[in-house]
Enzyme design. Structure first.
Site, short mmCIF file in Angstrom:
data_model
loop_
_atom_site.label_atom_id
_atom_site.label_comp_id
_atom_site.label_asym_id
_atom_site.label_seq_id
_atom_site.Cartn_x
_atom_site.Cartn_y
_atom_site.Cartn_z
N SER A 238 50.33 -17.46 -26.74
CA SER A 238 50.67 -17.99 -25.42
C SER A 238 50.06 -19.37 -25.26
O SER A 238 49.38 -19.88 -26.16
CB SER A 238 50.15 -17.06 -24.32
N LYS A 239 50.29 -19.97 -24.09
CA LYS A 239 49.82 -21.34 -23.85
C LYS A 239 48.30 -21.47 -24.01
O LYS A 239 47.81 -22.54 -24.39
CB LYS A 239 50.21 -21.79 -22.44
N ARG A 240 47.58 -20.39 -23.74
CA ARG A 240 46.12 -20.51 -23.82
C ARG A 240 45.63 -20.70 -25.26
O ARG A 240 44.49 -21.08 -25.49
CB ARG A 240 45.45 -19.30 -23.19
N GLY A 242 46.95 -22.93 -27.13
CA GLY A 242 47.29 -24.31 -27.46
C GLY A 242 48.79 -24.52 -27.40
O GLY A 242 49.49 -23.88 -26.61
#
Length: 469
Positions: A238-240, A242
């Site tokens: 996911s976005k967390r 990167g």
């Protein structure tokens, strides 16, 4: 039989690397078997679908080079066809109206949970004799209640579902709009798809869709449900973690072939081989060799691949992609050395195109300042003697090439009885702002005589001002 595969993203955001891998696998399968690869935009979620997301998907596919043979098709342009199929299912007795309210459905599920049953629709409207007035119904598919469904899967083998465990899913909302499981089947049927490669989060949809295919007397495609991609912490990517959008990787300086090479190896392998050209991928890839287990994303491995492709690709190819990054830095690469020549000097020295672009700025603009540590060591009153001498030597070179530049640096070092580094490093700092560059003679040859002399003049002034202070 002509193999026909598809990639069918929903335009509710960027093109995720997981979707890109699915698209790659589908593209490779079609290319390997001389088939067709179709792009379909599943945009029936009107509240969340955006034109910006459509453009992001198309841009990502183009950047990756995953060309499609047909499409893009848009589901919102096929609503009349879906209504036609829904009416057909209703008329042949494979669908029915459901008048249950949200409250009634929730009460039913709560009761099932209390009884330790799997929450699902119990079919109470399937045989309704007297429908209530004033309620706009949904339409449900009448799923078989007996027997089983076998999902023939190229990755997982045969996966068996009991029909008794499948409820009657909604195929048309109360406003008449079709739902996902219906539109997918109609599209796959009309587009004559033979193979469906998608994420394994769709596996539970497959038995329901197969039953609709059978109700429509349509050929069921062969499925391949590929495992998800995890972050290095074992959680779903996911976005967390990167960058996860395809174009984020472009912006971070990756070449598309590096990302493709990395994605094809997420869940698939061919012996110990790590580097695959597109032609090799097409020749060697087999969907039946994809692992069932999820794969973890490793950015260090991607960087290693990217560095390999920057080093080994033609300067012309790298330059085409570097141009974007130079533009982001406000550089017009037509005003200075050709990017191809810059790449030829720099491609052994960069892991990403962002790094290469930053390290190549000096070819297009004289540094506004100098690295503090580099200047303290190399731009001194003592080195000013070497710089002034070299300024004179370089100014009289009539054929500005690496060899005569190198000869003058060597001659200056010999005259002052110092190592060549004592002469070269002050010049390097003067023209680049740092102590890092390709071989200095080749760097100056590409930079040009006028720009080199201007940079040295600026450095001499800086030394004079800072010595005085």
């Amino acid at each position: 039989m002509t193999v026909r595969t598809r990639f069918a993203p929903s335009p509710t955001g960027y093109l995720h690397v997981g979707g890109a891998r699915t698209a790659l696998f589908s593209w490779l399968y079609a290319r390997k078997h001389g088939g067709k690869f179709i792009l379909r935009i599943e945009d029936t979620d009107l509240a969340r679908s955006t034109e910006e997301s459509v453009n992001a998907i198309l841009e990502g596919m183009t950047w990756l080079g995953l060309t499609y043979d047909e499409g893009p098709f848009f589901q919102t342009q096929r609503f009349d066809r879906y209504k036609e199929v829904i009416a057909q299912l209703f008329e042949q007795g494979d669908a029915y109206h459901c008048y249950c309210s949200k409250e009634a459905l929730e009460e039913m599920r709560e009761q099932q949970r209390a009884n330790k049953q799997k929450p699902r629709y119990d079919g109470r409207c399937r045989y309704l004799k007297a429908p209530p007035s004033g309620v706009t119904p949904v339409i449900r598919f009448k799923n078989p209640t007996e027997g089983n469904v076998v999902v023939k899967d190229n990755v997982r083998g045969d996966v068996v579902f009991q029909n008794a465990e499948l409820d009657d899913l909604i195929i048309a909302r109360s406003d008449g709009s079709p739902t996902y499981n219906l539109t997918v089947v109609v599209d796959d049927m009309d587009m004559a798809l033979t193979h469906v490669i998608r994420g394994d989060d769709h596996l539970n949809n497959s038995p329901r869709q197969i039953n609709i295919f059978k109700a429509l007397n349509a050929e069921v495609p062969v499925f391949s449900h590929v495992p998800m991609i995890l972050g290095d912490d074992g959680a779903r990517l996911s976005k967390r973690h990167g960058a996860v959008g395809v174009m984020n990787y472009r912006d971070e300086g990756y070449l598309p072939e590096a990302l493709l090479n990395y994605l094809v190896r997420l869940g698939w392998s061919h012996g110990d081989q790590e580097i695959f050209s597109l032609d090799e991928m097409i020749q060697l890839f087999d969907i039946t060799d994809v692992n069932k287990a999820a794969s973890s994303f490793n950015t260090d491995k991607l960087i290693w691949l990217n560095q390999h492709y920057i080093k080994t690709s033609s300067p012309e190819h790298v330059a085409r992609h570097l141009s974007y990054h130079m533009g982001k830095l406000g550089v017009d690469p037509t005003r200075g050395p050709t990017l191809v020549d810059v790449v030829a000097l720099q491609q052994e020295r960069a892991k990403t195109l962002v790094e290469m672009a930053v390290n190549s700025l000096f070819f297009y603009r004289i540094p506004e300042g100098y690295d503090e540590k580099a200047a303290k060591k190399n731009l001194t009153a003592k080195s000013a003697v070497f710089l002034a001498d070299m300024r004179q030597r370089l100014s009289v070179i009539t054929v500005w090439q690496s060899e005569p530049v190198h000869d003058e640096i060597k001659a200056c070092a010999a005259q002052y009885e110092v190592g060549m580094g004592k002469v070269a490093q002050p010049i390097r700092v003067a023209v680049t702002g740092t102590t890092i560059s390709p071989p200095l003679d080749a760097t100056l040859a590409l930079l040009g005589q006028e720009r080199t002399l201007t940079a040295i003049d600026k450095a001499l002034v800086w030394i004079e001002q800072n010595s005085a202070s």
